[in-house]
Design an enzyme around this catalytic site. Structure first.
Site, PDB file in Angstrom:
ATOM      1  N   TYR A 158      -2.006 -54.925  -7.293  1.00 25.39           N
ATOM      2  CA  TYR A 158      -0.956 -55.808  -7.802  1.00 25.39           C
ATOM      3  C   TYR A 158       0.082 -56.096  -6.722  1.00 25.39           C
ATOM      4  O   TYR A 158       0.466 -57.250  -6.498  1.00 25.39           O
ATOM      5  CB  TYR A 158      -0.292 -55.198  -9.041  1.00 25.39           C
ATOM      6  CG  TYR A 158       0.962 -55.922  -9.457  1.00 25.39           C
ATOM      7  CD1 TYR A 158       0.903 -57.201  -9.988  1.00 25.39           C
ATOM      8  CD2 TYR A 158       2.204 -55.336  -9.290  1.00 25.39           C
ATOM      9  CE1 TYR A 158       2.061 -57.879 -10.347  1.00 25.39           C
ATOM     10  CE2 TYR A 158       3.364 -56.000  -9.654  1.00 25.39           C
ATOM     11  CZ  TYR A 158       3.291 -57.276 -10.181  1.00 25.39           C
ATOM     12  OH  TYR A 158       4.429 -57.936 -10.521  1.00 25.39           O
ATOM     13  N   TYR A 161      -1.524 -58.244  -4.008  1.00 21.88           N
ATOM     14  CA  TYR A 161      -1.760 -59.576  -4.570  1.00 21.88           C
ATOM     15  C   TYR A 161      -0.469 -60.393  -4.574  1.00 21.88           C
ATOM     16  O   TYR A 161      -0.432 -61.545  -4.152  1.00 21.88           O
ATOM     17  CB  TYR A 161      -2.321 -59.389  -5.982  1.00 21.88           C
ATOM     18  CG  TYR A 161      -2.410 -60.619  -6.841  1.00 21.88           C
ATOM     19  CD1 TYR A 161      -3.542 -61.420  -6.813  1.00 21.88           C
ATOM     20  CD2 TYR A 161      -1.381 -60.945  -7.723  1.00 21.88           C
ATOM     21  CE1 TYR A 161      -3.639 -62.540  -7.635  1.00 21.88           C
ATOM     22  CE2 TYR A 161      -1.472 -62.056  -8.543  1.00 21.88           C
ATOM     23  CZ  TYR A 161      -2.605 -62.852  -8.489  1.00 21.88           C
ATOM     24  OH  TYR A 161      -2.687 -63.948  -9.294  1.00 21.88           O
ATOM     25  N   CYS A 162       0.602 -59.778  -5.021  1.00 23.13           N
ATOM     26  CA  CYS A 162       1.893 -60.470  -5.070  1.00 23.13           C
ATOM     27  C   CYS A 162       2.416 -60.756  -3.666  1.00 23.13           C
ATOM     28  O   CYS A 162       2.944 -61.845  -3.405  1.00 23.13           O
ATOM     29  CB  CYS A 162       2.909 -59.666  -5.872  1.00 23.13           C
ATOM     30  SG  CYS A 162       2.543 -59.654  -7.633  1.00 23.13           S
ATOM     31  N   GLU A 163       2.282 -59.793  -2.776  1.00 18.70           N
ATOM     32  CA  GLU A 163       2.710 -60.027  -1.394  1.00 18.70           C
ATOM     33  C   GLU A 163       1.997 -61.246  -0.828  1.00 18.70           C
ATOM     34  O   GLU A 163       2.638 -62.117  -0.218  1.00 18.70           O
ATOM     35  CB  GLU A 163       2.409 -58.801  -0.529  1.00 18.70           C
ATOM     36  CG  GLU A 163       2.750 -58.999   0.934  1.00 18.70           C
ATOM     37  CD  GLU A 163       2.244 -57.880   1.833  1.00 18.70           C
ATOM     38  OE1 GLU A 163       2.265 -58.098   3.066  1.00 18.70           O
ATOM     39  OE2 GLU A 163       1.839 -56.824   1.336  1.00 18.70           O
TER      40      GLU A 163
END
Length: 180
Positions: A158, A161-163
């Protein structure tokens, strides 16, 4: 506790009130309101109620600051009815707004308007990298709290993925000023 301590240390306790409460249960009149990365979890069907609540709580001349994770409006429209991994495991019922959607909802349902947008996605990408590195370095401590490998891998994924989303510009985060 930290926010209240910092308010006291800054000597502004007579002018600043820190409240941790459901936005629908807050009463009163405020010169300033801040909502930090909770709007995404409100759900699109509740956006009008959220902004009407802010509108009703702001004193004349008051301003609200909302920090939110954002997505481009065309992506919001294209993905609004999808059910993703993020919905299933991270933010059930959540929906990333666009700045266009925020402007539309405030214009249609309140006396408010967006008066400033300060994007900071690239800074957030860096922050997420640091969070992920620290999380991975403390993997065993997290497991000692009762969380298994699957949970740890999910959160590592997560954060990565967000980075990537922020670094590529697919996601944005901004501080949005709203006022009458």
């Amino acid at each position: 506790d930290l926010a209240q301590r910092r308010v006291a240390e800054a000597g502004v306790g007579d002018r600043v009130t820190v409240v941790l409460k459901d936005y629908r249960a807050i009463e009163g009149s405020f010169d300033r309101l801040a909502s930090i990365e909770m709007f995404e979890a409100v759900g699109e069907e509740y956006w009008p109620e959220y902004f009407r609540r802010i509108d009703s709580l702001l004193a004349p001349g008051g301003k609200a600051a909302i920090q939110a994770i954002l997505i481009a409006h065309d992506r919001l429209v294209a993905t609004r009815n999808t059910y993703t991994w993020i919905h299933k495991y991270i933010f059930p019922g959540g929906m990333l707004p666009s700045t266009d959607a925020i402007s539309q909802v405030t214009r249609r349902h309140t006396s408010l308007h967006v008066s400033n947008i300060a994007p900071m996605g690239q800074h957030y990408a860096h922050t997420l990298r640091l969070w992920r590195e620290r999380f991975v370095s403390r993997w065993q401590a997290v497991q000692a709290l009762g969380f298994d490998d699957r949970f740890c891998r999910m959160w590592e994924f997560y954060l990565a993925y967000c980075e990537a989303g922020f670094r590529t510009g697919y996601l944005e985060v901004a501080q949005i000023r709203i006022e009458r």
